[in-house]
Design an enzyme around this catalytic site. Structure first.
Site, PDB file in Angstrom:
ATOM      1  N   ASP A 172       0.857  -1.193   0.000  1.00 36.45           N
ATOM      2  CA  ASP A 172       0.000   0.000   0.000  1.00 36.45           C
ATOM      3  C   ASP A 172       0.892   1.241   0.000  1.00 36.45           C
ATOM      4  OD1 ASP A 172      -1.956   1.915   0.335  1.00 36.45           O
ATOM      5  OD2 ASP A 172      -2.555   1.274   2.348  1.00 36.45           O
ATOM      6  N   ASP A 205      -3.287   2.093  -5.759  1.00 39.62           N
ATOM      7  CA  ASP A 205      -2.074   2.113  -4.932  1.00 39.62           C
ATOM      8  C   ASP A 205      -1.939   0.904  -4.008  1.00 39.62           C
ATOM      9  OD1 ASP A 205      -3.872   2.739  -2.792  1.00 39.62           O
ATOM     10  OD2 ASP A 205      -2.271   3.833  -1.795  1.00 39.62           O
ATOM     11  N   GLU A 206      -2.760  -0.111  -4.204  1.00 35.71           N
ATOM     12  CA  GLU A 206      -2.819  -1.212  -3.253  1.00 35.71           C
ATOM     13  C   GLU A 206      -2.975  -2.534  -3.980  1.00 35.71           C
ATOM     14  OE1 GLU A 206      -5.737  -1.737   0.278  1.00 35.71           O
ATOM     15  OE2 GLU A 206      -5.883   0.315  -0.424  1.00 35.71           O
TER      16      GLU A 206
HETATM   17  N1  DCP Z   1      -8.732   7.926  -2.194  1.00 36.73           N
HETATM   18  C1  DCP Z   1      -9.829   8.710  -2.552  1.00 36.73           C
HETATM   19  N2  DCP Z   1     -10.925   8.786  -1.721  1.00 36.73           N
HETATM   20  C2  DCP Z   1     -10.954   8.092  -0.549  1.00 36.73           C
HETATM   21  C3  DCP Z   1      -9.851   7.289  -0.180  1.00 36.73           C
HETATM   22  C4  DCP Z   1      -8.753   7.230  -1.038  1.00 36.73           C
HETATM   23  O1  DCP Z   1      -9.807   9.324  -3.611  1.00 36.73           O
HETATM   24  N3  DCP Z   1     -12.017   8.172   0.254  1.00 36.73           N
HETATM   25  C5  DCP Z   1      -7.549   7.879  -3.086  1.00 36.73           C
HETATM   26  C6  DCP Z   1      -6.512   8.839  -2.624  1.00 36.73           C
HETATM   27  C7  DCP Z   1      -5.455   8.004  -1.994  1.00 36.73           C
HETATM   28  C8  DCP Z   1      -5.575   6.688  -2.729  1.00 36.73           C
HETATM   29  O2  DCP Z   1      -6.948   6.585  -3.075  1.00 36.73           O
HETATM   30  O3  DCP Z   1      -4.169   8.576  -2.138  1.00 36.73           O
HETATM   31  C9  DCP Z   1      -5.161   5.506  -1.878  1.00 36.73           C
HETATM   32  O4  DCP Z   1      -5.999   5.363  -0.750  1.00 36.73           O
HETATM   33  P1  DCP Z   1      -5.455   4.865   0.637  1.00 36.73           P
HETATM   34  O5  DCP Z   1      -6.645   4.523   1.461  1.00 36.73           O
HETATM   35  O6  DCP Z   1      -4.398   3.824   0.451  1.00 36.73           O
HETATM   36  O7  DCP Z   1      -4.834   6.176   1.276  1.00 36.73           O
HETATM   37  P2  DCP Z   1      -3.428   6.836   1.087  1.00 36.73           P
HETATM   38  O8  DCP Z   1      -2.551   6.031   0.197  1.00 36.73           O
HETATM   39  O9  DCP Z   1      -3.661   8.233   0.642  1.00 36.73           O
HETATM   40  O10 DCP Z   1      -2.868   6.889   2.559  1.00 36.73           O
HETATM   41  P3  DCP Z   1      -2.233   5.714   3.439  1.00 36.73           P
HETATM   42  O11 DCP Z   1      -0.824   6.119   3.654  1.00 36.73           O
HETATM   43  O12 DCP Z   1      -3.038   5.714   4.682  1.00 36.73           O
HETATM   44  O13 DCP Z   1      -2.372   4.456   2.610  1.00 36.73           O
HETATM   45 MG    MG Z   2      -2.282   4.001   0.410  1.00 38.32          MG
END
Ligand code: DCP
Ligand code: MG
Length: 355
Positions: A14, A109-110
């Site tokens: 992730d 991203d996952e």
């Molecule tokens: N995303 C989005 N709306 C959401 C959640 C996520 O558009 N409600 C998008 C933005 C994030 C990406 O998906 O960058 C990946 O989601 P993650 O839940 O993996 O969150 P992040 O990568 O941003 O943070 P973390 O470091 O907690 O994984």
């Molecule tokens: Mg993420």
């Protein structure tokens, strides 16, 4: 559980605050300041994600941008660049493919990787994860976190443990112990509401759930009850799925102006149907869902059996869903259908029934 299931090596990768990390990589002036990617605060936008500086102020994904600005007045709010995130996503998937063909992407991203049969690093999943993260950093300039465990559920929970830029291993002998101590809210499928209902019954961590029978849990939580009982033991038999059958097709729209009546919502829904029809491409379906999101971001979904999209049925569903809002204005209207299993395909011919 069979030995074969026990012996799997799963990695969940992730990226760390993905969209925000990409923006900081490409715009050095954004670094070291609270930054969020999302829609503008004055036009009903929401936060997609934010960096750690912003998280310190309580800014979160899916929060209205206006609320984010209240919590963090100096927040730098930028628009997303989807094409760049997609390109990075392709880069990281190419890195995963160096180690295994068994890749299940969950979002840009996952992904889950099954590296059970991967010979790299003498088969050490821990070292494979380290190498993957190092290659991601070298080739994209971005950090990722990873969880390594014998199943998908534990690998996903583990990848969150040492974020950002960290990893966590749950070895086969520690799965039950780890799950027993796990706060229920961290179990995928347990949202804030379910967690609250469980807490009302005195259930807070995995071990608490194991004091209940799967039947009891089924009474409280429906189908998810027995699943939760398995998760609380650290068990998850779901295989890594390289390609997912599409189970539903949906369309939705966020309204420019909130609606305060069911008729208006129904009209919006009718306007969405041609797009739904186009995306269905004549595939048979067995159920229809109507979704309304209210101005406070609470949403409700109504599902019924259906093999055609019938205006009278949809109208009744919209009215029913609207009533659930108890007078709240509506900001989003959506409709989706549950596809019939492939075996049923060709048996019944889709008809939208709308002329
Ligand atoms: N995303 C989005 N709306 C959401 C959640 C996520 O558009 N409600 C998008 C933005 C994030 C990406 O998906 O960058 C990946 O989601 P993650 O839940 O993996 O969150 P992040 O990568 O941003 O943070 P973390 O470091 O907690 O994984
Ligand atoms: Mg993420």
């Amino acid at each position: 559980m069979s030995e074969q299931v026990r012996g799997r090596k799963i990695i969940h990768v992730d990226m760390d605050c993905f969209y925000a990390a990409v923006e900081m990589r490409d715009n050095p002036e954004y670094r070291g300041r609270p930054l969020a990617v999302g829609g503008a605060a004055d036009s009903r936008g929401v936060i997609a994600t934010c960096n750690y500086e912003a998280r310190a102020f309580g800014v979160r994904s899916a929060m209205p941008s206006s609320e984010a600005k209240r919590r963090c007045p100096e927040l730098l709010l930028v628009r997303g660049r989807m094409e760049v995130y997609k390109a990075v996503s392709e880069q990281i998937r190419a890195i995963f493919a160096r180690y295994t063909e068994l890749i299940e992407p969950l979002s840009l991203d996952e992904a889950y990787l099954d590296v059970t049969d991967c010979a790299a690093c003498q088969g050490s999943a821990t070292r494979i994860a380290e190498r993957i993260r190092a290659e991601i950093l070298a080739e994209t300039g971005l950090t990722a976190s990873a969880g390594i465990a014998p199943n998908k559920f534990l690998a996903k929970v583990a990848s969150d443990e040492n974020k950002p830029n960290g990893q966590c291993v749950i070895p086969p002998g520690k799965t039950a112990e780890f799950a027993a101590a796990l706060p229920l809210r961290k179990i995928p499928g347990v949202g804030p509401k379910t967690a609250e209902r469980l807490a009302e019954r005195g259930l807070h961590i995995g071990a608490d759930v194991l004091a209940c029978t799967p039947e009891q849990l089924a009474q409280w939580l429906g189908k998810f009850g027995p699943v939760l009982h398995l998760r609380a033991q650290g068990i998850d038999a779901r295989p890594v799925q390289t390609h997912r059958e599409r189970k539903s097709v949906g369309v939705e729209t966020t309204l420019a102006v909130d609606l305060n009546n069911a008729t208006g919502c129904y009209e919006v829904l009718l306007g969405l149907l041609p797009e739904l029809e186009r995306r269905l491409r004549d595939r048979p379906f067995k159920g229809v869902q109507v979704k309304l999101k209210f101005h406070d971001f609470q949403q409700t979904t109504l599902a019924q059996q259906a093999t055609v999209l019938e205006p009278t049925q949809l109208k009744a569903m919209v009215e029913n869903a609207f009533e659930r809002g108890e007078g709240r204005r509506v900001r989003l209207v959506g409709a989706s259908v549950t596809l019939a299993p492939p075996a049923a395909e060709g048996v019944q011919q889709l008809s939208l029934g709308l002329g």
